[in-house]
Design an enzyme around this catalytic site. Structure first.
Site: not given
Length: 619
Positions: A52, A56, A152, A308, A405
Site C-alpha cells: 500500500t 521503497r 520522504s 519531500d 498522524e
C-alpha cells in the site's frame, strides 16, 4: 523455473540479460566474479514487494531493490492494471512527479515511458517538486492515477515509488494485491528510453498550471491577510536539504506573511543530506542548526519540512529561554482547533466538519469532537486509510477539515488527500502571528486546549528486535499467555476468552501497571471487546462475536489496550524496520499533570517488563 527455486547462477544470468543500466549491471557482474553468493541471494532472490506504500528500498542492483529495471516493471504492471480497472484511464492520464534524490529524475521518466507505451496521457512535473503536488493534480485533473518518486525522510541511499488512485488518495487494499499481481505479469522490462519523454506529444508539463491552482486553492486557509501583513513575527525555516524552500516561500506569500530566515547550510536540495545523519525533523538533534541560528538572531520560532515537504515540525522558545519542540500529537491538536475556528469563520456547521487521525495518534482529537460536535473517525495507521476515509466523507457532504498522524503528517488543504507540510507551515505561522499580537505563544494556545479538553501525555517508543521469531513469541505471549512450562517475569492476571472456532484461548493481561484493562482490540487475530474489566471468569466467544471494525491482517501484529485511568496502548510491528513499536498515552480529564505523568511512568515500565519482557528477551 521460478525465482524461489532457481539456482543463483540462473538469476544472475537473467538479470544480466535484462538490465541495460551499466552501473547496476556492473554491480551484479562484480559480485558474480567474486562468487559472492550471499550478496547475490540478497539482491536477486526475492523480488521487491509492492504494498500500500508502493515501493521503497535501497537503490542498487537486484530484483529486491529499487533501480531502473524494477521501476520499469512496476510501471508496466501499474499501467496495465489501471488501464483495466479505471474507466477511460488512458485518456484521463497519469500524474508523475519526483523529488531531488539520486535517480529520482530517471525513475520518473521511466515511469512516464511505461504509461506512454500503453497510450496514456502523462501530466508531468519535469523538475523536482513536493509530494503533495501529485495527489493535488490527480484530483484537480481527474487523472486515473498518480506516481510520486520519493523516499520522504528515509536515508540517502533509499528511494520510493508512491502510488495514488483516481480519487487522489494513496492506494489501499485490495488495490495493492491487484497491482502486485499485474507487476508479476509484466516482469520483463520493455522500454528503457527516457530521452524522448519530454518531447512526446502525450506529455504535458503541468508544473506552472498546477502550482498556481494549488496555491490559489490554499487561499481559503488565510484568516486575515491584513493582520498577517502587519505581524513582526520572525521564524527560522529548514527544508532539511529537501525540496521545500521555494514552496514554503510561496505559501508565505499566499498568506501575506513575512519571509522566513533560512538555515543556509540546509536550504538547497542536496540528495546527500550532509548536515544530518537522518533527514527527519522528528529525530533528536535534527533541528539543532535551526535553533542555533534562531538563538543568534533572537528568533523564537523554528519550523521545518521533511525532504519531500509532506511533513511539518515546529519548535518554540519559551519565556525561560528553553526550546519546546512540539510533538506530532501536540501539533495535531493545535491544527484541529485552528481548523475548527476557520470553518466556523466560513459559516460551516460543526456537525458538517469531519476530522480523522490514526489509531496510534492522540485521543485528544476524539475528546475535542465529543465536546464540540464535529464528525470524528480514527483509522488504521497511515494516510492511505485516513485519506480514503476523508474522501468517503467528502462524498457524504462533509467538509473535510483535517486529518493527521502522530508522525508529523497533517492534511489541512482539503484538495490534497494526503499529508501536506507546506499548507501546514502556512496555517501554523498564521496562528503564531495572531497569538503574538495577543501577547501569547503557541504553547499558551496548547495549554488552553488542555484546560478545555483534558491533559494528554504520551510516551511513544520502540524496541529493536532483529529476530522475527522472537517478535512473534512476544506477541503470542501477550495474547495467549505463556506456554505451560514458562512463568511470567512479572505475574500478570489474564483473561480467559475461549474461541472454539479458532481452537484457542485469548489470555490478554487484565492490568497494565496495576490499572485495569477496559478495552482490547487485536487486529492480528480479529478480536475487539469493550468493558473487559466487567467480564469476570472464562467466556466462550462465538465465531461472529467481538469482531473488530477495522480490517484484520494475520501477517502483522497490532494490539490496542485501554485502561480505566485514561490510558491507551497500541503495540505493533513495523513493516519496514526491525522494530516493535508502542504508542502509549494517558489522559487526565482534570488537567492534573503530575497524576498523568505518574500513570504514564508506571504504564511505560509495565509495557517494557510485564508485556514485552524487554530485559528477559534481551531487547
Amino acid at each position: 523455473m521460478s525465482a524461489t527455486n532457481a539456482p543463483i547462477s540462473a538469476l544472475v544470468e537473467r538479470w544480466l540479460s535484462e538490465d541495460k543500466d551499466p552501473k547496476t549491471r556492473a554491480q551484479i557482474e562484480a559480485l558474480a566474479a567474486a562468487n559472492d553468493e550471499e550478496a547475490l541471494e540478497e539482491l536477486l532472490r526475492r523480488p521487491i514487494e509492492f504494498g500500500t506504500a508502493g515501493l521503497r528500498a535501497r537503490m542498487e542492483a537486484g530484483y529486491s531493490r529499487l533501480n531502473r529495471l524494477t521501476v520499469i516493471t512496476a510501471s508496466q504492471g501499474l499501467a496495465a492494471y489501471v488501464e483495466r480497472e479505471v474507466p477511460s484511464a488512458a485518456a484521463r492520464g497519469v500524474v508523475v512527479g519526483h523529488d531531488h534524490r539520486h535517480n529520482s529524475d530517471a525513475f520518473a521518466r521511466l515511469t512516464a515511458r511505461a504509461f506512454l507505451d500503453r497510450g496514456f496521457k502523462v501530466y508531468f512535473y519535469p523538475e523536482i517538486g513536493l509530494t503533495p503536488q501529485v495527489p493535488f493534480a490527480v484530483k484537480k485533473l481527474g487523472a486515473s492515477c498518480g506516481v510520486m518518486i520519493t523516499a520522504s525522510h528515509n536515508p540517502k541511499d533509499d528511494n520510493g515509488y508512491k502510488v495514488y488512485w483516481e480519487n487522489g488518495a494513496q492506494i489501499k487494499p485490495p488495490l495493492d494485491v491487484g497491482i502486485a499481481q499485474s507487476i508479476q505479469e509484466h516482469s520483463v522490462p520493455r522500454n528503457w528510453d527516457i530521452e524522448s519523454v519530454d518531447n512526446n506529444s502525450k506529455v504535458e508539463d503541468v508544473t506552472e498550471r498546477m502550482m498556481d491552482a494549488y496555491f490559489e486553492a490554499a487561499k481559503h486557509l488565510v484568516h486575515s491577510p491584513e493582520a498577517n501583513r502587519k505581524t513582526d513575527l520572525r521564524y527560522v525555516y529548514t527544508p532539511m536539504h529537501g525540496v521545500g524552500a521555494p514552496f514554503a516561500k510561496r505559501i508565505l506569500e499566499t498568506f501575506e506573511l513575512p519571509p522566513y530566515v533560512p538555515v543556509p547550510e540546509q536550504i538547497s536540495p542536496d540528495p546527500e543530506f550532509p548536515t544530518v545523519s537522518f533527514p527527519n525533523p522528528e529525530e533528536k538533534g535534527a533541528l539543532d542548526m535551526a535553533k542555533d541560528l534562531a538563538d543568534r538572531e533572537g528568533i523564537d520560532i523554528v519550523v521545518a519540512n521533511d525532504p519531500d515537504a509532506d511533513r511539518f515540525a515546529a519548535a518554540e522558545k519559551q519565556a525561560d529561554g528553553s526550546w519546546h519542540a512540539f510533538t506530532g500529537d501536540q501539533l495535531g491538536s493545535i491544527f484541529a482547533a485552528a481548523v475548527l475556528e476557520m470553518s466556523r469563520r466560513d459559516g460551516i456547521s460543526d456537525s458538517k466538519v469531519a476530522m480523522v487521525n490514526s489509531t496510534v495518534s492522540s485521543r485528544m482529537l476524539e475528546a475535542m469532537a465529543r465536546k464540540e460536535g464535529f464528525h470524528y473517525a480514527d483509522t488504521l495507521t497511515g494516510f492511505k486509510w485516513m485519506a480514503n476515509e476523508l474522501a468517503t466523507m467528502q462524498k457524504q457532504g462533509y467538509f473535510v477539515g483535517f486529518g493527521y498522524e502522530e508522525a508529523i503528517g497533517y492534511m489541512i488543504h482539503d484538495q490534497v488527500l494526503d499529508k501536506d507540510g507546506v499548507t501546514a507551515l502556512g496555517v501554523f505561522l498564521q496562528l503564531a502571528a495572531r497569538l503574538r499580537a495577543e501577547g501569547k505563544r503557541v504553547n499558551d494556545y496548547l495549554e488552553s486546549l488542555y484546560a478545555k479538553y483534558g491533559y494528554f501525555v504520551s510516551g511513544n517508543s520502540y524496541f529493536l528486535c532483529h529476530d522475527p521469531a522472537k517478535t512473534d513469541r512476544i506477541f503470542s505471549r501477550i495474547r495467549f499467555g505463556n506456554p505451560e512450562n514458562q512463568q511470567d517475569a512479572v505475574p500478570v492476571e489474564r483473561t480467559e476468552f475461549v474461541r472454539p472456532s479458532q481452537g484457542d484461548v485469548l489470555r490478554y493481561p487484565r492490568t497494565i501497571g496495576g490499572f485495569p484493562v477496559s478495552y482490547i482490540r487485536d487486529l492480528t487475530v480479529g478480536f475487539e471487546m469493550r468493558d473487559v474489566d466487567k467480564q469476570e471468569g472464562a467466556l466462550t466467544v462465538a465465531q461472529d462475536q467481538f469482531l473488530p471494525a477495522f480490517p484484520v491482517s494475520a501477517g502483522s501484529h497490532m494490539i490496542t489496550l485501554e485502561t480505566r485511568n485514561g490510558g491507551r496502548l497500541t503495540m505493533r510491528t513495523s513493516g519496514t524496520e526491525p522494530k516493535l513499536k508502542y504508542y502509549l498515552e494517558v489522559r487526565n480529564q482534570s488537567n492534573d499533570r503530575a497524576a498523568a505523568a505518574s500513570d504514564l511512568e508506571k504504564m511505560s515500565a509495565a509495557v517494557a517488563e510485564e508485556l514485552i519482557e524487554a530485559t528477559k528477551n534481551g531487547l
